[in-house]
Motif scaffolding. Structure first.
Motif, PDB file in Angstrom:
ATOM      1  N   GLY A 223       0.807  -1.208   0.000  1.00 30.39           N
ATOM      2  CA  GLY A 223       0.000   0.000   0.000  1.00 30.39           C
ATOM      3  C   GLY A 223       0.844   1.263   0.000  1.00 30.39           C
ATOM      4  N   ASP A 227      -3.312   5.686  -0.576  1.00 27.80           N
ATOM      5  CA  ASP A 227      -4.399   4.711  -0.585  1.00 27.80           C
ATOM      6  C   ASP A 227      -5.251   4.848   0.677  1.00 27.80           C
ATOM      7  N   VAL A 250      -7.852  -1.389   4.349  1.00 28.90           N
ATOM      8  CA  VAL A 250      -7.132  -0.885   3.170  1.00 28.90           C
ATOM      9  C   VAL A 250      -5.837  -1.684   3.061  1.00 28.90           C
TER      10      VAL A 250
END
Length: 258
Positions: A223, A227, A250
């Motif tokens: 990530g 994000d 996430v």
């Protein structure tokens, strides 16, 4: 589209990493931002977040020296939003990895420090924000930064998992309590995000373990701070006007496809 036009936000831990990205994304969407942190410069020694916001956007931004273990510091950060029209969004992002290793080797002093920052700091941040949002009488949003470690158990980071799991439950409790005031409370659970924390404090990025994670992740990458920032921006905006008591992961799909 300016999702946060007219909003005034406080982002704890806003000088570096995910917090820095949240603050900048907020500003790009029209919010004025109070960057609350114990250090003004980011860990990579770049331009301070509040200065970068002023250079890159039309938003206002200021820095407040804020240790989240000190209630007076959190109140000062919330008060600083008054110059932007009054606090409407609180992001409790500040946190540390803390002690890493077997539970049998846990140093009580190290645990106390993690608890004070990762649990007590978030609780107090929520309390300070709730007081102001209730008085303001126009709703608002609180977003608490948890982790996938707050949803599943990982070996050798039990104190961190404990803290992040506590944030998840706290979020649900406060969503129920503050909902009648129009205040939404949500949690975000990042996976492995490329920051100085995952490069230095808990080294994953750039290691064989990190490369293996990239190969197995459904999106085939780790990530990025943006994000997470994009999800926090959504949760803080009117687009999420009927979203509260949620835990949004996430992590590129890791948690649910392992």
């Amino acid at each position: 589209m300016a999702l946060l036009s007219g909003e005034a936000a406080v982002v704890t831990g806003g000088s570096s990493g995910i917090g820095r990205s949240i603050a900048r994304t907020f500003a790009e969407h029209g919010a004025d931002v109070v960057v609350a942190d114990v250090v003004e410069k980011p860990r990579d020694d770049g331009t301070p977040t509040h200065e970068l916001i002023r250079e890159e956007t039309d938003a206002e931004a200021t820095f407040v020296d804020c240790d989240v273990t000190n209630r007076a510091d959190l109140e000062a950060a919330a008060d600083a939003a008054d110059s932007f029209g009054g606090l409407s969004v609180m992001v409790n992002n500040a946190g540390i990895v803390g002690p890493v290793g077997p539970i049998t080797d846990l140093d009580p002093d190290e645990y106390d420090r993690l608890r004070e920052i990762n649990i007590d700091g978030v609780l107090t941040g929520c309390q300070v924000a709730a007081e102001r949002l209730i008085d303001r009488g126009d709703g608002g949003s609180i977003v608490n930064m948890s982790s996938v470690a707050g949803m599943v158990g990982y070996a050798n980071i039990a104190p961190y998992s404990l803290a992040k799991g506590g944030i998840r439950s706290l979020t649900y409790s406060l969503a129920a309590e503050l909902g009648p005031h129009g205040i939404r409370v949500n949690a975000v659970h990042p996976g492995v995000i490329e920051t100085e924390m995952t490069r230095a404090d808990f080294p994953i990025v750039g290691t064989e373990e990190g490369e293996a994670l990239e190969e197995t992740n459904p999106l085939r990458r780790l990530g990025r701070p943006e994000d997470v920032a994009n999800v926090v921006t959504f949760l803080s905006s009117d687009l999420a006007g009927y979203v509260t008591a949620e835990s949004i992961v996430v992590d590129g799909g890791d948690l649910h496809t392992a």
